[in-house]
Design a protein around this motif. Sequence first.
Motif, PDB file in Angstrom:
ATOM      1  N   UNK A  55       0.830  -1.213   0.000  1.00  0.00           N
ATOM      2  CA  UNK A  55       0.000   0.000   0.000  1.00  0.00           C
ATOM      3  C   UNK A  55       0.861   1.259   0.000  1.00  0.00           C
ATOM      4  N   UNK A  56       2.072   1.156   0.523  1.00  0.00           N
ATOM      5  CA  UNK A  56       2.954   2.325   0.624  1.00  0.00           C
ATOM      6  C   UNK A  56       3.733   2.591  -0.655  1.00  0.00           C
ATOM      7  N   UNK A  57       4.102   1.528  -1.368  1.00  0.00           N
ATOM      8  CA  UNK A  57       4.930   1.666  -2.574  1.00  0.00           C
ATOM      9  C   UNK A  57       4.434   0.646  -3.591  1.00  0.00           C
ATOM     10  N   UNK A  58       3.814   1.112  -4.654  1.00  0.00           N
ATOM     11  CA  UNK A  58       3.188   0.229  -5.636  1.00  0.00           C
ATOM     12  C   UNK A  58       4.210  -0.607  -6.417  1.00  0.00           C
ATOM     13  N   UNK A  59       5.477  -0.249  -6.345  1.00  0.00           N
ATOM     14  CA  UNK A  59       6.504  -1.046  -7.019  1.00  0.00           C
ATOM     15  C   UNK A  59       7.038  -2.167  -6.124  1.00  0.00           C
ATOM     16  N   UNK A  60       6.472  -2.306  -4.924  1.00  0.00           N
ATOM     17  CA  UNK A  60       6.890  -3.356  -3.990  1.00  0.00           C
ATOM     18  C   UNK A  60       5.816  -4.432  -3.938  1.00  0.00           C
ATOM     19  N   UNK A  95      -0.059  -8.935   5.449  1.00  0.00           N
ATOM     20  CA  UNK A  95      -0.377  -7.509   5.407  1.00  0.00           C
ATOM     21  C   UNK A  95      -1.471  -7.235   4.381  1.00  0.00           C
ATOM     22  N   UNK A  96      -2.189  -6.162   4.634  1.00  0.00           N
ATOM     23  CA  UNK A  96      -3.180  -5.723   3.661  1.00  0.00           C
ATOM     24  C   UNK A  96      -2.462  -5.168   2.444  1.00  0.00           C
ATOM     25  N   UNK A  97      -3.164  -5.157   1.354  1.00  0.00           N
ATOM     26  CA  UNK A  97      -2.631  -4.666   0.092  1.00  0.00           C
ATOM     27  C   UNK A  97      -3.394  -5.328  -1.025  1.00  0.00           C
ATOM     28  N   UNK A  98      -3.322  -4.777  -2.205  1.00  0.00           N
ATOM     29  CA  UNK A  98      -4.045  -5.346  -3.338  1.00  0.00           C
ATOM     30  C   UNK A  98      -3.519  -6.739  -3.649  1.00  0.00           C
ATOM     31  N   UNK A  99      -4.428  -7.680  -3.783  1.00  0.00           N
ATOM     32  CA  UNK A  99      -4.068  -9.052  -4.150  1.00  0.00           C
ATOM     33  C   UNK A  99      -3.722  -9.078  -5.630  1.00  0.00           C
TER      34      UNK A  99
END
Length: 103
Positions: A55-60, A95-99
């Motif tokens: 969520x913090x860095x879309x390249x990660x 962690x949450x974040x786009x699957x």
Amino acid sequence: MTKLLFEETTPLGTRVRTTSSYWERIVQFKHPVMHGKEELVRAILRNPMQIRQSRKDRSVHLYYGLDSPYYVCVVVKCFDREGFIATTYRAEAIKEGDLLWHP
């Protein structure tokens, strides 16, 4: 020149690598519990339980696998179809974040 420790291709088609010297930095200073877990990390990159986007860095991208009773997260910084391991650690939860991917 720094020696390549390993390179794996993920289900997203990203080639992920790490060097011997960077792996030593991870296991000596960041997450010593990951010492000796190179084969587990390689297996997680090839066949993760799921891949999430930070969520913090879309390249990660966060690659998750199991090392019971914990999850193992392999954090990969991506540039198009190339990436490198930023770190890897044991976690009690995903962690949450786009699957991005799951089997």
